[in-house]
Design an enzyme around this catalytic site. Structure first.
Site, PDB file in Angstrom:
ATOM      1  N   GLU A  91      86.480  65.359   0.576  1.00  0.00           N
ATOM      2  CA  GLU A  91      85.570  66.288  -0.090  1.00  0.00           C
ATOM      3  C   GLU A  91      85.659  65.954  -1.569  1.00  0.00           C
ATOM      4  O   GLU A  91      86.637  66.294  -2.239  1.00  0.00           O
ATOM      5  CB  GLU A  91      85.975  67.727   0.208  1.00  0.00           C
ATOM      6  CG  GLU A  91      84.860  68.718  -0.069  1.00  0.00           C
ATOM      7  CD  GLU A  91      84.941  69.294  -1.456  1.00  0.00           C
ATOM      8  OE1 GLU A  91      84.148  68.828  -2.310  1.00  0.00           O
ATOM      9  OE2 GLU A  91      85.772  70.169  -1.699  1.00  0.00           O
ATOM     10  N   ASN A 151      91.618  73.578  -8.517  1.00  0.00           N
ATOM     11  CA  ASN A 151      90.659  74.611  -8.904  1.00  0.00           C
ATOM     12  C   ASN A 151      90.591  75.813  -7.957  1.00  0.00           C
ATOM     13  O   ASN A 151      90.219  76.898  -8.376  1.00  0.00           O
ATOM     14  CB  ASN A 151      89.270  74.011  -9.112  1.00  0.00           C
ATOM     15  CG  ASN A 151      88.766  73.228  -7.920  1.00  0.00           C
ATOM     16  OD1 ASN A 151      89.535  72.832  -7.045  1.00  0.00           O
ATOM     17  ND2 ASN A 151      87.474  72.984  -7.878  1.00  0.00           N
ATOM     18  N   CYS A 197      83.368  71.996  -7.328  1.00  0.00           N
ATOM     19  CA  CYS A 197      82.520  70.876  -6.908  1.00  0.00           C
ATOM     20  C   CYS A 197      81.151  71.371  -6.474  1.00  0.00           C
ATOM     21  O   CYS A 197      80.177  70.607  -6.468  1.00  0.00           O
ATOM     22  CB  CYS A 197      83.193  70.096  -5.795  1.00  0.00           C
ATOM     23  SG  CYS A 197      83.682  71.123  -4.393  1.00  0.00           S
ATOM     24  N   GLU A 235      84.717  70.604   6.593  1.00  0.00           N
ATOM     25  CA  GLU A 235      85.790  71.588   6.665  1.00  0.00           C
ATOM     26  C   GLU A 235      85.166  72.957   6.929  1.00  0.00           C
ATOM     27  O   GLU A 235      84.128  73.290   6.365  1.00  0.00           O
ATOM     28  CB  GLU A 235      86.595  71.612   5.366  1.00  0.00           C
ATOM     29  CG  GLU A 235      87.350  70.311   5.122  1.00  0.00           C
ATOM     30  CD  GLU A 235      88.224  70.340   3.881  1.00  0.00           C
ATOM     31  OE1 GLU A 235      89.386  69.903   3.972  1.00  0.00           O
ATOM     32  OE2 GLU A 235      87.747  70.786   2.831  1.00  0.00           O
TER      33      GLU A 235
END
Length: 493
Positions: free
Chosen positions: A262, A163, A296, A470
């Site tokens: 993640e 994505n 997300c 991150e």
């Protein structure tokens, strides 16, 4: 007018189609290839090498062989490579933006935004490379000295989603480079072209052979499975679904690998009665429709105080209904296609379930006709508490609205999920915002803001949304381990 066809062809001709192993672009060991499609038309963009188990092993060999010399490379030199990469990506921003639009579908304006965001990880970690530090101190009893240093964890397996093809690659590669780790990158099979072009830019920026290896494949398990079992691997970083992440964590346990995960999200978007509704609707548009909702961090559940729910829904639906769908290269396109037919069908099944349960579609509610995998931007009201759309990650341009009456009820609804990546809260009362934020179970919070991602901030979640962070100062720590040296008392004897 859009982008001319010859411009698309010229760009695609610049994308490497092989596997990057030990600094060379190679065909797959068995000569296999796979097609990458444009989700707005279903047409093939390019055919690229399809890595096999053997190719994955060769990539791991290259990463392991390069690790020692790369770890000894001066932090300043590693940082300068990242800085050059930042400048090259910025110079070629239009190339990267168009390539992402072609293979992923998002409108060009959003792709340009991703280039800016993705490039910032290169600049941020170019600066962090020289900030890695330790400490030297006297032990509490005064009889020894304590030396604490940070060292690169070693070869890493990086697995990125489809994505955000550039930003997810830079968010993992940049801190690994800064820390002194070598890598095997496995991009998503649906959008590997951006990673191919980015890897070429990293080589142009001066990254030594073997530090970054790229193995695009349609057989992820066949390629990554043996790498995960390789005793030379030290870390795996993954962005994607919770189900796949759980499997990777199980596989990583065999060699007790460092893991960064993640994973999925089910973000609540809370609107209180004292919120500035203009700002709340602006935030809702950004949190829901950015990237067609295929993020997300996308707002998944709109939880609105009952006293303002009707007005918010009316304003929001009017804005959503004005969004035009179309191929991302077209000037008037505001919402691109979903990534594939399976994703579009899943979104529609969630909408259908909600409508069957009594929800009302204020706007949208069906797939678009014609080529490509488009879905109408949709707002649903009066959604039943047991509707699947409130429990599952939508990953599409659909906004379900439910209501609450008290703060405690709002928090209970927001936390009623196994996920905990990000939450959004809109209120004019700062104390309320901070109070609610402390109660919400999520790794990130947007307070009167519909977008929270920033290279300088730690990105990650809690519960089944993942492990590790991150970005920010925390991002490089994921690629370092701590070594303690005890030194005898220099005054003794």
């Amino acid at each position: 007018m859009g982008i001319p066809a010859h411009r698309e062809a010229e760009l695609l001709a610049q994308v490497p189609t092989g596997l990057l192993i030990d600094g060379e672009w190679r065909d797959a060991a068995g000569g296999a290839t796979f097609d990458v499609e444009d989700p707005s038309t279903g047409k093939v963009l390019l055919s690229i090498a399809d890595a096999s188990t053997e190719d994955g092993g060769l990539a791991m060999d290259a990463a392991a062989a390069a690790q020692e010399s790369w770890a000894r490379t001066a932090p300043r030199e590693r940082g300068e490579i990242l800085r050059r990469a930042f400048e090259l990506v910025t110079e070629r921003a239009e190339d990267f933006a168009l390539l992402m639009t072609l293979e992923m579908g998002k409108p060009l304006a959003e792709s340009r935004g991703e280039v800016t965001y993705g490039a910032e990880f290169l600049r941020w970690f170019s600066e962090e490379a020289v900030r890695v530090s330790g400490r030297y101190s006297t032990s509490p009893d005064g009889k020894s000295r304590l030396l604490v240093t940070k060292k690169p964890v070693g070869p890493c397996l990086l697995i990125t989603p489809w994505n955000f093809p550039l930003a997810m690659a830079t968010r993992k590669i940049a801190p690994a480079v800064a820390a002194g780790c070598t890598m095997v990158l496995k991009p998503a099979k649906l959008t590997p072209l951006t990673s191919q072009l980015f890897a070429a830019v990293m080589m142009e920026a001066g990254l030594p052979a073997g530090v970054l290896n790229v193995v695009s494949t349609t057989s992820a398990g066949d390629v990554t499975g043996p790498i995960l079992k390789d005793p030379r691997l030290r870390k795996v970083s993954f962005t994607g679904s919770t189900a796949v992440g759980q499997g990777l964590i199980r596989d990583a346990a065999h060699n007790v690998l460092r893991t960064s995960m993640e994973l999925g999200g089910n973000a609540p978007f809370l609107v209180f009665e004292d919120a500035d509704l203009d700002k709340a609707v602006d935030g809702a548009m950004a949190a829901k429709l950015r990237n067609m909702g295929e993020a997300c961090t996308a707002a998944n559940r709109f939880i609105v105080q009952d006293t303002v729910a009707d007005e918010f829904a009316e304003r929001f639906a009017a804005r959503v209904g004005a969004m035009t769908t179309g191929r991302g290269t077209e000037d008037e396109s505001k919402v691109g296609p979903l990534i594939d037919a399976k994703s579009r069908d899943k979104v529609h099944s969630l909408v259908t379930d909600a409508l069957d349960g009594g929800a009302r579609a204020l706007v949208g509610g069906a797939p678009e006709e014609g080529p490509g995998y488009f879905y109408q931007p949709t707002v649903l009201k009066d959604v039943a508490p047991d509707a699947r759309i409130l429990k599952e990650e939508i990953f599409g341009p659909v906004a379900p609205i439910v209501t609450f009456s008290t703060e405690d009820e709002a928090v209970a609804l927001a936390n009623n999920t196994e996920f905990g990546l990000v939450s959004y809260v809109f209120t004019s009362d700062l104390n309320r915002g901070l109070r609610i934020g402390e109660k919400l179970e999520s790794g990130m919070l947007g307070l009167n803001a519909g977008v929270v991602s920033n290279a300088a901030a730690p990105f990650g979640g809690v519960k089944q949304s993942g492990l590790g962070r991150e970005g920010g100062a925390e991002g490089i720590e994921e690629y370092l381990y701590t070594q303690y040296t005890g030194i005898a008392d220099p005054y003794a004897g």
